[in-house]
Design a protein around this motif. Structure first.
Motif, PDB file in Angstrom:
ATOM      1  N   CYS A  16       0.846  -1.198   0.000  1.00  0.00           N
ATOM      2  CA  CYS A  16       0.000   0.000   0.000  1.00  0.00           C
ATOM      3  C   CYS A  16       0.880   1.245   0.000  1.00  0.00           C
ATOM      4  N   GLY A  17       1.760   1.308  -0.985  1.00  0.00           N
ATOM      5  CA  GLY A  17       2.607   2.492  -1.157  1.00  0.00           C
ATOM      6  C   GLY A  17       1.912   3.485  -2.078  1.00  0.00           C
ATOM      7  N   THR A  18       2.709   4.098  -2.949  1.00  0.00           N
ATOM      8  CA  THR A  18       2.179   5.138  -3.848  1.00  0.00           C
ATOM      9  C   THR A  18       1.022   4.606  -4.688  1.00  0.00           C
ATOM     10  N   VAL A  19       1.194   3.425  -5.259  1.00  0.00           N
ATOM     11  CA  VAL A  19       0.149   2.873  -6.133  1.00  0.00           C
ATOM     12  C   VAL A  19      -0.969   2.240  -5.297  1.00  0.00           C
ATOM     13  N   GLY A  20      -0.595   1.454  -4.280  1.00  0.00           N
ATOM     14  CA  GLY A  20      -1.588   0.742  -3.473  1.00  0.00           C
ATOM     15  C   GLY A  20      -2.589   1.688  -2.826  1.00  0.00           C
ATOM     16  N   THR A  21      -2.106   2.829  -2.331  1.00  0.00           N
ATOM     17  CA  THR A  21      -2.993   3.803  -1.702  1.00  0.00           C
ATOM     18  C   THR A  21      -4.069   4.249  -2.690  1.00  0.00           C
ATOM     19  N   GLU A  22      -3.658   4.493  -3.919  1.00  0.00           N
ATOM     20  CA  GLU A  22      -4.626   4.920  -4.938  1.00  0.00           C
ATOM     21  C   GLU A  22      -5.577   3.781  -5.310  1.00  0.00           C
ATOM     22  N   VAL A  23      -5.072   2.546  -5.256  1.00  0.00           N
ATOM     23  CA  VAL A  23      -5.947   1.400  -5.543  1.00  0.00           C
ATOM     24  C   VAL A  23      -7.053   1.334  -4.478  1.00  0.00           C
ATOM     25  N   VAL A  24      -6.670   1.463  -3.193  1.00  0.00           N
ATOM     26  CA  VAL A  24      -7.671   1.422  -2.119  1.00  0.00           C
ATOM     27  C   VAL A  24      -8.678   2.557  -2.307  1.00  0.00           C
ATOM     28  N   ARG A  25      -8.157   3.741  -2.607  1.00  0.00           N
ATOM     29  CA  ARG A  25      -9.041   4.902  -2.774  1.00  0.00           C
ATOM     30  C   ARG A  25     -10.042   4.664  -3.916  1.00  0.00           C
ATOM     31  N   LEU A  26      -9.549   4.166  -5.039  1.00  0.00           N
ATOM     32  CA  LEU A  26     -10.440   3.964  -6.197  1.00  0.00           C
ATOM     33  C   LEU A  26     -11.468   2.864  -5.926  1.00  0.00           C
ATOM     34  N   ALA A  36     -21.598  -2.036 -10.744  1.00  0.00           N
ATOM     35  CA  ALA A  36     -22.404  -2.004 -11.970  1.00  0.00           C
ATOM     36  C   ALA A  36     -21.611  -2.578 -13.146  1.00  0.00           C
ATOM     37  N   ARG A  37     -20.311  -2.243 -13.192  1.00  0.00           N
ATOM     38  CA  ARG A  37     -19.515  -2.688 -14.352  1.00  0.00           C
ATOM     39  C   ARG A  37     -19.207  -4.184 -14.302  1.00  0.00           C
ATOM     40  N   VAL A  38     -18.989  -4.689 -13.077  1.00  0.00           N
ATOM     41  CA  VAL A  38     -18.637  -6.109 -12.947  1.00  0.00           C
ATOM     42  C   VAL A  38     -19.899  -6.975 -12.924  1.00  0.00           C
ATOM     43  N   GLY A  39     -20.968  -6.411 -12.373  1.00  0.00           N
ATOM     44  CA  GLY A  39     -22.205  -7.185 -12.255  1.00  0.00           C
ATOM     45  C   GLY A  39     -22.367  -7.773 -10.874  1.00  0.00           C
ATOM     46  N   THR A  40     -21.430  -7.458  -9.973  1.00  0.00           N
ATOM     47  CA  THR A  40     -21.486  -7.916  -8.583  1.00  0.00           C
ATOM     48  C   THR A  40     -20.513  -7.038  -7.795  1.00  0.00           C
ATOM     49  N   PRO A  41     -20.678  -6.911  -6.475  1.00  0.00           N
ATOM     50  CA  PRO A  41     -19.756  -6.044  -5.740  1.00  0.00           C
ATOM     51  C   PRO A  41     -18.309  -6.558  -5.782  1.00  0.00           C
ATOM     52  N   VAL A  42     -17.375  -5.608  -5.747  1.00  0.00           N
ATOM     53  CA  VAL A  42     -15.950  -5.944  -5.601  1.00  0.00           C
ATOM     54  C   VAL A  42     -15.569  -5.493  -4.198  1.00  0.00           C
ATOM     55  N   GLU A  43     -15.164  -6.457  -3.374  1.00  0.00           N
ATOM     56  CA  GLU A  43     -14.970  -6.153  -1.959  1.00  0.00           C
ATOM     57  C   GLU A  43     -13.505  -6.321  -1.570  1.00  0.00           C
ATOM     58  N   LEU A  44     -12.948  -5.279  -0.979  1.00  0.00           N
ATOM     59  CA  LEU A  44     -11.571  -5.362  -0.481  1.00  0.00           C
ATOM     60  C   LEU A  44     -11.599  -6.060   0.877  1.00  0.00           C
ATOM     61  N   VAL A  45     -10.962  -7.242   0.971  1.00  0.00           N
ATOM     62  CA  VAL A  45     -11.075  -8.012   2.226  1.00  0.00           C
ATOM     63  C   VAL A  45      -9.796  -7.999   3.052  1.00  0.00           C
ATOM     64  N   GLY A  46      -8.716  -7.461   2.515  1.00  0.00           N
ATOM     65  CA  GLY A  46      -7.483  -7.400   3.303  1.00  0.00           C
ATOM     66  C   GLY A  46      -6.410  -6.621   2.577  1.00  0.00           C
ATOM     67  N   VAL A  47      -5.551  -5.959   3.360  1.00  0.00           N
ATOM     68  CA  VAL A  47      -4.427  -5.210   2.792  1.00  0.00           C
ATOM     69  C   VAL A  47      -3.187  -5.587   3.597  1.00  0.00           C
ATOM     70  N   ALA A  48      -2.191  -6.134   2.933  1.00  0.00           N
ATOM     71  CA  ALA A  48      -0.966  -6.532   3.642  1.00  0.00           C
ATOM     72  C   ALA A  48       0.099  -5.459   3.464  1.00  0.00           C
ATOM     73  N   VAL A  49       0.625  -4.978   4.584  1.00  0.00           N
ATOM     74  CA  VAL A  49       1.752  -4.033   4.552  1.00  0.00           C
ATOM     75  C   VAL A  49       2.766  -4.489   5.601  1.00  0.00           C
ATOM     76  N   ARG A  50       4.023  -4.162   5.349  1.00  0.00           N
ATOM     77  CA  ARG A  50       5.066  -4.620   6.274  1.00  0.00           C
ATOM     78  C   ARG A  50       5.046  -3.824   7.577  1.00  0.00           C
ATOM     79  N   ALA A  70       1.301 -11.260   4.732  1.00  0.00           N
ATOM     80  CA  ALA A  70       0.820 -11.343   3.342  1.00  0.00           C
ATOM     81  C   ALA A  70       0.535 -12.791   2.947  1.00  0.00           C
ATOM     82  N   GLY A  71       1.394 -13.714   3.388  1.00  0.00           N
ATOM     83  CA  GLY A  71       1.219 -15.130   3.033  1.00  0.00           C
ATOM     84  C   GLY A  71      -0.124 -15.658   3.528  1.00  0.00           C
TER      85      GLY A  71
END
Ligand code: HSE
Length: 463
Positions: A16-26, A36-50, A70-71
């Motif tokens: 969850c660095g420069t790119v990961g932070t933006e992924v979570v935000r989006l 709507a685009r996928v046809g079902t919810p996309v759910e973030l279930v975990g974020v691994a950071v050191r 992360a493993g």
């Protein structure tokens, strides 16, 4: 394909660095649109950071999702898709292989891993029927890999060439505009989130070489790894080189060039190479500045295509990650999968010594009779044809343009030679011989000149 009881596609994010932070935000900001685009919810279930304490925004807003293991996150039953934006080879390779073996789709921006061991990941994906998508690994936000892999799948690609490292382009642009030093420009690129964790990957060409390997693999249906790519970085480009390029009407760019080469006997091979080169100011690549990337693709039926956009940075790269995430989520919902690895052509790799290019050679020479003949003789001995020669300084002038010629006397002169297309091996031998000549005080600079014209040239038939 297994999904949650709600039917949601469940995503684990690694990093969850420069790119990961933006992924979570989006993912969170666009939840309704993604559903709507996928046809079902996309759910973030975990974020691994050191080190969670280094991610205050994440821990404050999504503390319940954060783990340092992360493993264990990858192995969870409630994960359908693993999105990886950590980078580096180990331990990431093991986690992604585990995910793929378990049938979980993988979206990764990890160019170094793909360029080193992409085939192992692809085989694991094929074995389990999982998806492996990596649009964000090359050229940031620019949709480039999907066009190569899908849109141009019916055509025959002959060349993919351009600027694929935002950091080095940012530095070269700053040097060309004259206002910023190499060091300051690199610091700024790092601050803006363009540079790799170890920026030598950018300035020494490793990052571009990884991207070239990925591009060549897709374009030529041949497994090309980073070690197959000839690599020279831009660290050695001096302000004198930048000035020499300007005098020739050129700009220096760090280029990645992947070509299908056909020899006189009709045998095909792949050349993949990364190096700084002079590009004519009239070519669109010369005007690609800052962290932008631009890639030309040539295909037999399609002709020439140009892809241009932001090649680095958190939000642009996250856009590519999200595009892949939606694609693999749609595949899960529809019960299918994306295209498999295509490496059937298995073309050999052309050695850099056999690749023809034009060169710009700057020499400091003693200004006396016979110098030009001796120098021309060395080029001729190696079969390197000279296109143009220019002398400055010496008895008729001075290298220091502010000094008066009659004060300077017959000092050393600067000789600039531009060659016709020559094989790298012949040019290297010429330069070594020139350096040994009594008349030559020093070889000041050697840079390739890329016209970036049509590319399926028979070997030896250059410009
Ligand atoms: N460091 C990379 C670059 C990031 O500067 O292009 C995008 O891959």
């Amino acid at each position: 394909m297994a999904r949650g009881e709600s039917g949601a596609v469940r995503v684990a994010l690694l990093g969850c660095g420069t790119v990961g932070t933006e992924v979570v935000r989006l993912i969170t900001d666009q939840a309704a649109d993604l559903t709507a685009r996928v046809g079902t919810p996309v759910e973030l279930v975990g974020v691994a950071v050191r080190r969670p304490h280094r991610h205050p925004w994440l821990t404050e807003n999504f503390g319940h999702l954060v783990t340092t293991d992360a493993g264990a996150l990858v192995a969870r039953d409630d994960v359908d898709v693993v999105v990886e934006v950590i980078g580096g080879i180990e331990p990431v390779r093991g986690w992604l292989l585990e995910a793929l073996k378990a049938g979980k789709s993988v979206v990764t921006a990890n160019k170094a891993l793909l360029a080193e061991d992409g085939p192992t990941l692809a085989e694991a994906a094929d074995a389990s029927g999982a998806d492996l998508y990596f649009e964000a690994a090359v050229a940031g936000a620019i949709p480039l890999l999907r066009p190569l892999r899908e849109s141009l799948a019916g055509d025959r690609i002959t060349r993919v060439a351009g600027i694929v490292n935002g950091t080095s382009n940012f530095i070269l642009s700053a040097m060309a505009s004259g206002g910023t030093s190499y060091g300051d420009a690199l610091e700024e690129a790092t601050r803006l989130g363009y540079a790799e964790a170890d920026p030598s990957a950018d300035v020494d060409g490793y990052d571009a070489a990884s991207k070239a390997a990925i591009l060549a693999t897709l374009a030529f249906h041949t497994r090309i790894t980073a070690s197959d790519v000839h690599r020279e970085g831009m660290r050695g480009v001096s302000s004198a080189d930048v000035a020499a390029a300007r005098r020739l009407g050129c700009t220096i760019k760090l280029l990645a060039i992947c070509e299908r080469v056909v020899d006189e006997a009709g045998a095909e091979s792949v050349s993949a190479r990364v190096y700084p080169a002079m590009v004519p100011d009239s070519h669109p690549l010369a005007r690609v500045d800052g962290a932008f990337n631009a890639v030309f693709v040539e295909a037999e039926a399609a002709g020439q295509l140009m892809f241009y956009g932001q090649g680095a940075g958190g939000a642009p790269t996250a856009s590519a990650v999200l595009g892949d995430m939606v694609a693999v989520a749609r595949n899960r919902v529809g019960g299918g999968r994306g295209p498999r690895e295509s490496a059937y052509a298995s073309l050999p790799v052309r050695a850099i010594g056999e690749v023809p290019t034009r060169y710009h050679v700057d020499l400091e020479v003693a200004d006396r009779e016979g110098v030009l003949a001796a120098i021309a003789g060395e080029f001729a001995r190696q079969g390197v044809s000279i296109a143009a020669v220019r002398q400055t300084g010496g008895i008729n002038g001075s290298i220091d343009s502010t000094a008066r010629a009659d004060d300077a006397g017959p000092g050393p002169a600067r000789l600039t030679v531009v060659t016709h297309s020559a094989r790298e091996a012949a040019l290297s031998a010429t330069v070594a011989a020139l350096a040994d000549l009594d008349h030559v005080i020093g070889v000041v600079g050697v840079l390739r000149v890329e016209g970036l014209g049509r590319a399926v040239s028979a070997l030896g038939m250059g410009e």
